[in-house]
Design a protein around this motif. Sequence first.
Motif, PDB file in Angstrom:
ATOM      1  N   LEU A 103       1.174  -1.265   0.114  1.00  0.00           N
ATOM      2  CA  LEU A 103       0.120  -0.112  -0.042  1.00  0.00           C
ATOM      3  C   LEU A 103       0.845   1.170   0.184  1.00  0.00           C
ATOM      4  O   LEU A 103       1.095   2.437  -0.794  1.00  0.00           O
ATOM      5  N   LEU A 104       2.097   0.868   0.760  1.00  0.00           N
ATOM      6  CA  LEU A 104       2.830   2.091   1.139  1.00  0.00           C
ATOM      7  C   LEU A 104       4.007   2.362  -0.418  1.00  0.00           C
ATOM      8  O   LEU A 104       3.522   3.667  -0.479  1.00  0.00           O
ATOM      9  N   GLU A 105       4.357   1.426  -1.431  1.00  0.00           N
ATOM     10  CA  GLU A 105       4.283   1.428  -2.542  1.00  0.00           C
ATOM     11  C   GLU A 105       3.356   2.867  -3.605  1.00  0.00           C
ATOM     12  O   GLU A 105       4.033   3.646  -4.451  1.00  0.00           O
ATOM     13  N   LEU A 106       2.259   2.286  -3.380  1.00  0.00           N
ATOM     14  CA  LEU A 106       1.124   2.875  -4.309  1.00  0.00           C
ATOM     15  C   LEU A 106       1.172   4.283  -4.166  1.00  0.00           C
ATOM     16  O   LEU A 106       0.527   5.046  -4.323  1.00  0.00           O
ATOM     17  N   PHE A 107       1.922   4.534  -2.633  1.00  0.00           N
ATOM     18  CA  PHE A 107       1.578   6.403  -2.614  1.00  0.00           C
ATOM     19  C   PHE A 107       2.306   7.229  -3.652  1.00  0.00           C
ATOM     20  O   PHE A 107       2.029   8.529  -3.535  1.00  0.00           O
ATOM     21  N   ASP A 108       2.888   7.019  -4.792  1.00  0.00           N
ATOM     22  CA  ASP A 108       3.872   7.098  -5.482  1.00  0.00           C
ATOM     23  C   ASP A 108       3.479   7.063  -6.406  1.00  0.00           C
ATOM     24  O   ASP A 108       3.802   8.296  -7.969  1.00  0.00           O
ATOM     25  N   SER A 109       1.274   6.919  -6.194  1.00  0.00           N
ATOM     26  CA  SER A 109       0.986   6.617  -7.707  1.00  0.00           C
ATOM     27  C   SER A 109       0.735   8.711  -8.041  1.00  0.00           C
ATOM     28  O   SER A 109       0.729  10.022  -7.770  1.00  0.00           O
ATOM     29  N   GLU A 110       0.997   8.600  -9.239  1.00  0.00           N
ATOM     30  CA  GLU A 110       0.697  10.389 -10.435  1.00  0.00           C
ATOM     31  C   GLU A 110      -0.926  10.541  -9.804  1.00  0.00           C
ATOM     32  O   GLU A 110      -1.075  11.585  -9.667  1.00  0.00           O
ATOM     33  N   ASP A 111      -1.495   9.888  -9.729  1.00  0.00           N
ATOM     34  CA  ASP A 111      -3.400   9.822  -9.582  1.00  0.00           C
ATOM     35  C   ASP A 111      -3.376  10.580  -8.340  1.00  0.00           C
ATOM     36  O   ASP A 111      -3.311  10.106  -7.287  1.00  0.00           O
ATOM     37  N   PRO A 112      -3.609  11.550  -7.768  1.00  0.00           N
ATOM     38  CA  PRO A 112      -4.472  12.159  -6.714  1.00  0.00           C
ATOM     39  C   PRO A 112      -5.595  11.818  -6.135  1.00  0.00           C
ATOM     40  O   PRO A 112      -5.439  11.387  -4.768  1.00  0.00           O
ATOM     41  N   ARG A 113      -6.137  10.630  -6.784  1.00  0.00           N
ATOM     42  CA  ARG A 113      -8.105  10.574  -6.519  1.00  0.00           C
ATOM     43  C   ARG A 113      -7.035   8.666  -5.361  1.00  0.00           C
ATOM     44  O   ARG A 113      -7.335   8.431  -4.906  1.00  0.00           O
ATOM     45  N   GLU A 114      -5.865   8.449  -6.252  1.00  0.00           N
ATOM     46  CA  GLU A 114      -5.608   6.900  -5.484  1.00  0.00           C
ATOM     47  C   GLU A 114      -5.209   7.275  -4.955  1.00  0.00           C
ATOM     48  O   GLU A 114      -5.201   6.783  -3.379  1.00  0.00           O
TER      49      GLU A 114
END
Length: 307
Positions: A215-226
Amino acid sequence: MLKSMKQKFSAGGSSKQKESGRPGRDDVGSTSVSSSKSGSMGKGSASRPGSLSSQDKPPIPILNEQNLVALYSDPLPPFRDVPTSDKQHLFVQKLHLCAFVFDFGDPTKRVREKEMKRQTLLEIVDYANTGAGKFTESVSEDIVFMIGSNLFRTLPPPRTHDQENFDAEEEEPSLDPSWPHLQIVYEFLLRYVVSNDTDAKVVKKYIDQQFVLKLLELFDSEDPRERDYLKTILHRIYGKFMVHRPFIRKAINNVFYRFIFETERHNGVAELLEILGSIINGFALPLKEEHKLFLQRALMPLHKPKC
């Protein structure tokens, strides 16, 4: 101080702009055991209406092309069309169906299957909202399997910018094309985490440290909704799973260390600071040495990166 840091690292635009009725990412990968849609739904139901034992469940499918074609060839019935004793069995079948992911890079590819999955995801969210008894221990493995298959993926490489002229406030956010599925999966995960049916002492073997790290790795997503969904979900996990609290704090520290001393770029620093602001408000006085070191080694140096 946290407020000023959060403003510094905000990527611009509200991350709460959720779009209705959709989510997703999609590419057929591989995972566990084999499965099929077959099997009578009421078969092996326990004496308690609606219960489902581990032995009665359909096996978790291997996520390959052959199983995708087989499982999507014939639509599953809606929940309203089966007796109460069979609903949990159907719930597991729908979870397995939704574990398959599709390529949203090509809008003409598997249009029928994409819409079928979207509708099924909406169905299982509605089913979970109809009352207690849906998130039992026997289906936890299937729930986390479906969630992980959709969410835990390699994020696209970051866009390159001219650092001298780059202004995060004016930059248009990069939106994930698979959001029509992803959003509903995140919504389902949130409801699973906050549900009174979800016993942290039981579910901790599924929502474990590896789950938290992914889950923490996904915080680097460029999508602000995510990132907005991730912020809410991780905060709820922190609140409910007390056993994971020290690990979550340490893992967030490590994200900050990499950002400060290695990459100097990360899309989710502002969201992680919001979570930490709430966590720090709950610290007891006098502060533990761990918390003082965190302030000195992770929070204070966040002012250094120039991004």
